[in-house]
Design a protein around this motif. Structure first.
Motif, PDB file in Angstrom:
ATOM      1  N   GLY A  27     -14.623  34.821 -44.980  1.00  0.00           N
ATOM      2  CA  GLY A  27     -13.722  35.872 -45.427  1.00  0.00           C
ATOM      3  C   GLY A  27     -12.290  35.427 -45.306  1.00  0.00           C
ATOM      4  N   VAL A  28     -11.411  36.362 -45.057  1.00  0.00           N
ATOM      5  CA  VAL A  28      -9.995  36.055 -44.961  1.00  0.00           C
ATOM      6  C   VAL A  28      -9.527  35.903 -43.523  1.00  0.00           C
ATOM      7  CG1 VAL A  28      -9.421  37.081 -47.186  1.00  0.00           C
ATOM      8  CG2 VAL A  28      -9.400  38.505 -45.133  1.00  0.00           C
ATOM      9  N   THR A  29     -10.450  35.711 -42.615  1.00  0.00           N
ATOM     10  CA  THR A  29     -10.097  35.430 -41.226  1.00  0.00           C
ATOM     11  C   THR A  29     -10.927  34.252 -40.732  1.00  0.00           C
ATOM     12  OG1 THR A  29     -11.742  36.945 -40.315  1.00  0.00           O
ATOM     13  CG2 THR A  29      -9.543  37.843 -40.685  1.00  0.00           C
ATOM     14  N   VAL A  30     -10.416  33.609 -39.687  1.00  0.00           N
ATOM     15  CA  VAL A  30     -11.176  32.565 -39.004  1.00  0.00           C
ATOM     16  C   VAL A  30     -11.567  33.160 -37.650  1.00  0.00           C
ATOM     17  CG1 VAL A  30     -11.177  30.197 -38.127  1.00  0.00           C
ATOM     18  CG2 VAL A  30      -9.800  30.774 -40.133  1.00  0.00           C
ATOM     19  N   ALA A  31     -12.849  33.171 -37.361  1.00  0.00           N
ATOM     20  CA  ALA A  31     -13.341  33.750 -36.105  1.00  0.00           C
ATOM     21  C   ALA A  31     -12.683  33.065 -34.912  1.00  0.00           C
ATOM     22  CB  ALA A  31     -14.858  33.614 -36.018  1.00  0.00           C
ATOM     23  N   LYS A  32     -12.368  33.850 -33.888  1.00  0.00           N
ATOM     24  CA  LYS A  32     -11.676  33.318 -32.717  1.00  0.00           C
ATOM     25  C   LYS A  32     -12.413  32.144 -32.087  1.00  0.00           C
ATOM     26  CE  LYS A  32     -13.525  36.787 -29.537  1.00  0.00           C
ATOM     27  NZ  LYS A  32     -13.158  37.863 -28.618  1.00  0.00           N
ATOM     28  N   ASP A  33     -13.732  32.185 -32.059  1.00  0.00           N
ATOM     29  CA  ASP A  33     -14.488  31.072 -31.486  1.00  0.00           C
ATOM     30  C   ASP A  33     -14.376  29.815 -32.342  1.00  0.00           C
ATOM     31  OD1 ASP A  33     -15.274  32.670 -29.349  1.00  0.00           O
ATOM     32  OD2 ASP A  33     -17.215  33.179 -30.248  1.00  0.00           O
ATOM     33  N   ASP A  34     -14.272  29.990 -33.656  1.00  0.00           N
ATOM     34  CA  ASP A  34     -14.100  28.843 -34.553  1.00  0.00           C
ATOM     35  C   ASP A  34     -12.712  28.231 -34.399  1.00  0.00           C
ATOM     36  OD1 ASP A  34     -16.688  29.153 -35.510  1.00  0.00           O
ATOM     37  OD2 ASP A  34     -16.056  30.383 -37.217  1.00  0.00           O
ATOM     38  N   VAL A  35     -11.697  29.072 -34.208  1.00  0.00           N
ATOM     39  CA  VAL A  35     -10.344  28.563 -33.963  1.00  0.00           C
ATOM     40  C   VAL A  35     -10.340  27.749 -32.671  1.00  0.00           C
ATOM     41  CG1 VAL A  35      -7.926  29.161 -33.499  1.00  0.00           C
ATOM     42  CG2 VAL A  35      -9.231  30.467 -35.197  1.00  0.00           C
ATOM     43  N   ALA A  36     -10.946  28.286 -31.612  1.00  0.00           N
ATOM     44  CA  ALA A  36     -10.999  27.593 -30.329  1.00  0.00           C
ATOM     45  C   ALA A  36     -11.732  26.261 -30.451  1.00  0.00           C
ATOM     46  CB  ALA A  36     -11.666  28.481 -29.272  1.00  0.00           C
ATOM     47  N   THR A  37     -12.833  26.246 -31.177  1.00  0.00           N
ATOM     48  CA  THR A  37     -13.599  25.013 -31.377  1.00  0.00           C
ATOM     49  C   THR A  37     -12.771  23.981 -32.132  1.00  0.00           C
ATOM     50  OG1 THR A  37     -15.714  26.182 -31.332  1.00  0.00           O
ATOM     51  CG2 THR A  37     -15.676  24.039 -32.429  1.00  0.00           C
ATOM     52  N   GLU A  38     -12.066  24.410 -33.156  1.00  0.00           N
ATOM     53  CA  GLU A  38     -11.247  23.484 -33.947  1.00  0.00           C
ATOM     54  C   GLU A  38     -10.099  22.916 -33.118  1.00  0.00           C
ATOM     55  OE1 GLU A  38     -10.381  21.078 -37.060  1.00  0.00           O
ATOM     56  OE2 GLU A  38     -12.149  22.338 -36.832  1.00  0.00           O
ATOM     57  N   ILE A  39      -9.469  23.745 -32.290  1.00  0.00           N
ATOM     58  CA  ILE A  39      -8.412  23.261 -31.395  1.00  0.00           C
ATOM     59  C   ILE A  39      -8.982  22.202 -30.460  1.00  0.00           C
ATOM     60  CG2 ILE A  39      -6.927  23.897 -29.453  1.00  0.00           C
ATOM     61  CD1 ILE A  39      -6.513  26.619 -30.909  1.00  0.00           C
ATOM     62  N   SER A  40     -10.119  22.484 -29.866  1.00  0.00           N
ATOM     63  CA  SER A  40     -10.769  21.531 -28.966  1.00  0.00           C
ATOM     64  C   SER A  40     -11.105  20.231 -29.687  1.00  0.00           C
ATOM     65  CB  SER A  40     -12.033  22.169 -28.376  1.00  0.00           C
ATOM     66  OG  SER A  40     -12.612  21.329 -27.418  1.00  0.00           O
ATOM     67  N   ASN A  41     -11.627  20.329 -30.905  1.00  0.00           N
ATOM     68  CA  ASN A  41     -11.968  19.139 -31.688  1.00  0.00           C
ATOM     69  C   ASN A  41     -10.736  18.304 -32.016  1.00  0.00           C
ATOM     70  OD1 ASN A  41     -14.678  19.827 -31.692  1.00  0.00           O
ATOM     71  ND2 ASN A  41     -14.617  20.759 -33.716  1.00  0.00           N
ATOM     72  N   GLN A  42      -9.641  18.963 -32.387  1.00  0.00           N
ATOM     73  CA  GLN A  42      -8.407  18.240 -32.698  1.00  0.00           C
ATOM     74  C   GLN A  42      -7.874  17.509 -31.466  1.00  0.00           C
ATOM     75  OE1 GLN A  42      -6.464  17.591 -35.439  1.00  0.00           O
ATOM     76  NE2 GLN A  42      -8.224  18.287 -36.598  1.00  0.00           N
ATOM     77  N   LEU A  43      -7.918  18.176 -30.318  1.00  0.00           N
ATOM     78  CA  LEU A  43      -7.469  17.522 -29.092  1.00  0.00           C
ATOM     79  C   LEU A  43      -8.348  16.322 -28.756  1.00  0.00           C
ATOM     80  CD1 LEU A  43      -6.459  20.557 -26.921  1.00  0.00           C
ATOM     81  CD2 LEU A  43      -4.983  18.675 -27.605  1.00  0.00           C
ATOM     82  N   LYS A  44      -9.639  16.479 -28.958  1.00  0.00           N
ATOM     83  CA  LYS A  44     -10.548  15.364 -28.684  1.00  0.00           C
ATOM     84  C   LYS A  44     -10.207  14.169 -29.569  1.00  0.00           C
ATOM     85  CE  LYS A  44     -15.383  14.109 -28.255  1.00  0.00           C
ATOM     86  NZ  LYS A  44     -16.756  14.552 -28.329  1.00  0.00           N
ATOM     87  N   GLN A  45      -9.889  14.409 -30.830  1.00  0.00           N
ATOM     88  CA  GLN A  45      -9.519  13.326 -31.742  1.00  0.00           C
ATOM     89  C   GLN A  45      -8.200  12.682 -31.339  1.00  0.00           C
ATOM     90  OE1 GLN A  45      -9.474  15.057 -35.662  1.00  0.00           O
ATOM     91  NE2 GLN A  45     -11.655  14.639 -35.985  1.00  0.00           N
ATOM     92  N   GLU A  46      -7.244  13.487 -30.900  1.00  0.00           N
ATOM     93  CA  GLU A  46      -5.905  12.977 -30.594  1.00  0.00           C
ATOM     94  C   GLU A  46      -5.795  12.308 -29.228  1.00  0.00           C
ATOM     95  OE1 GLU A  46      -3.228  12.804 -32.559  1.00  0.00           O
ATOM     96  OE2 GLU A  46      -4.405  13.652 -34.201  1.00  0.00           O
ATOM     97  N   VAL A  47      -6.454  12.862 -28.198  1.00  0.00           N
ATOM     98  CA  VAL A  47      -6.275  12.331 -26.844  1.00  0.00           C
ATOM     99  C   VAL A  47      -7.538  11.707 -26.268  1.00  0.00           C
ATOM    100  CG1 VAL A  47      -4.358  13.881 -26.330  1.00  0.00           C
ATOM    101  CG2 VAL A  47      -6.678  14.547 -25.687  1.00  0.00           C
ATOM    102  N   GLY A  48      -8.623  11.698 -27.027  1.00  0.00           N
ATOM    103  CA  GLY A  48      -9.825  11.007 -26.580  1.00  0.00           C
ATOM    104  C   GLY A  48     -10.852  11.850 -25.854  1.00  0.00           C
ATOM    105  N   ARG A  49     -10.521  13.097 -25.541  1.00  0.00           N
ATOM    106  CA  ARG A  49     -11.507  13.993 -24.936  1.00  0.00           C
ATOM    107  C   ARG A  49     -11.059  15.433 -25.127  1.00  0.00           C
ATOM    108  NH1 ARG A  49     -10.855  16.623 -20.474  1.00  0.00           N
ATOM    109  NH2 ARG A  49      -9.115  16.272 -19.091  1.00  0.00           N
TER     110      ARG A  49
END
Length: 104
Positions: A27-49
């Motif tokens: 829909g027109v929103t991103v579920a809060k859990d999906d936002v949290a998962t994406e933030i975690s994934n981006q950090l893992k890519q950038e800092v290694g964990r």
């Protein structure tokens, strides 16, 4: 260990505003859990964990300029993270993330 994690997160914060995250939603929103998962994934890519945890209080509205403040827990510290929507194309919502420079 805590100082090392903080340094890695600070290093990420400097590049976070240039790194966009694309995420398709139903829909027109991103579920809060999906936002949290994406933030975690981006950090893992950038800092290694990934951080120990990321929590967001609500869904992210799929509207350019909309923001959501989340909490990142790592090494006994809590950092704020801001997700800002930069583009919406149908159900694809792109957002940038920025980790606060200092723990809260």
């Amino acid at each position: 260990m805590r100082r090392l994690i903080g340094s890695m997160l600070l290093g990420f914060a400097a590049v976070a505003t240039a790194a966009g995250c694309s995420f398709s939603t139903g829909g027109v929103t991103v579920a809060k859990d999906d936002v949290a998962t994406e933030i975690s994934n981006q950090l893992k890519q950038e800092v290694g964990r990934a951080p120990e945890s990321v929590t967001c209080p609500s869904d992210l509205k799929g509207e350019v300029g909309a923001t959501l403040r989340c909490d990142l827990q790592d090494g006994g510290d809590t950092y704020g993270v801001t997700a800002t929507v930069t583009k919406v194309d149908g159900t694809n919502v792109k957002f940038d993330i920025k980790v606060d420079d200092e723990p809260s």
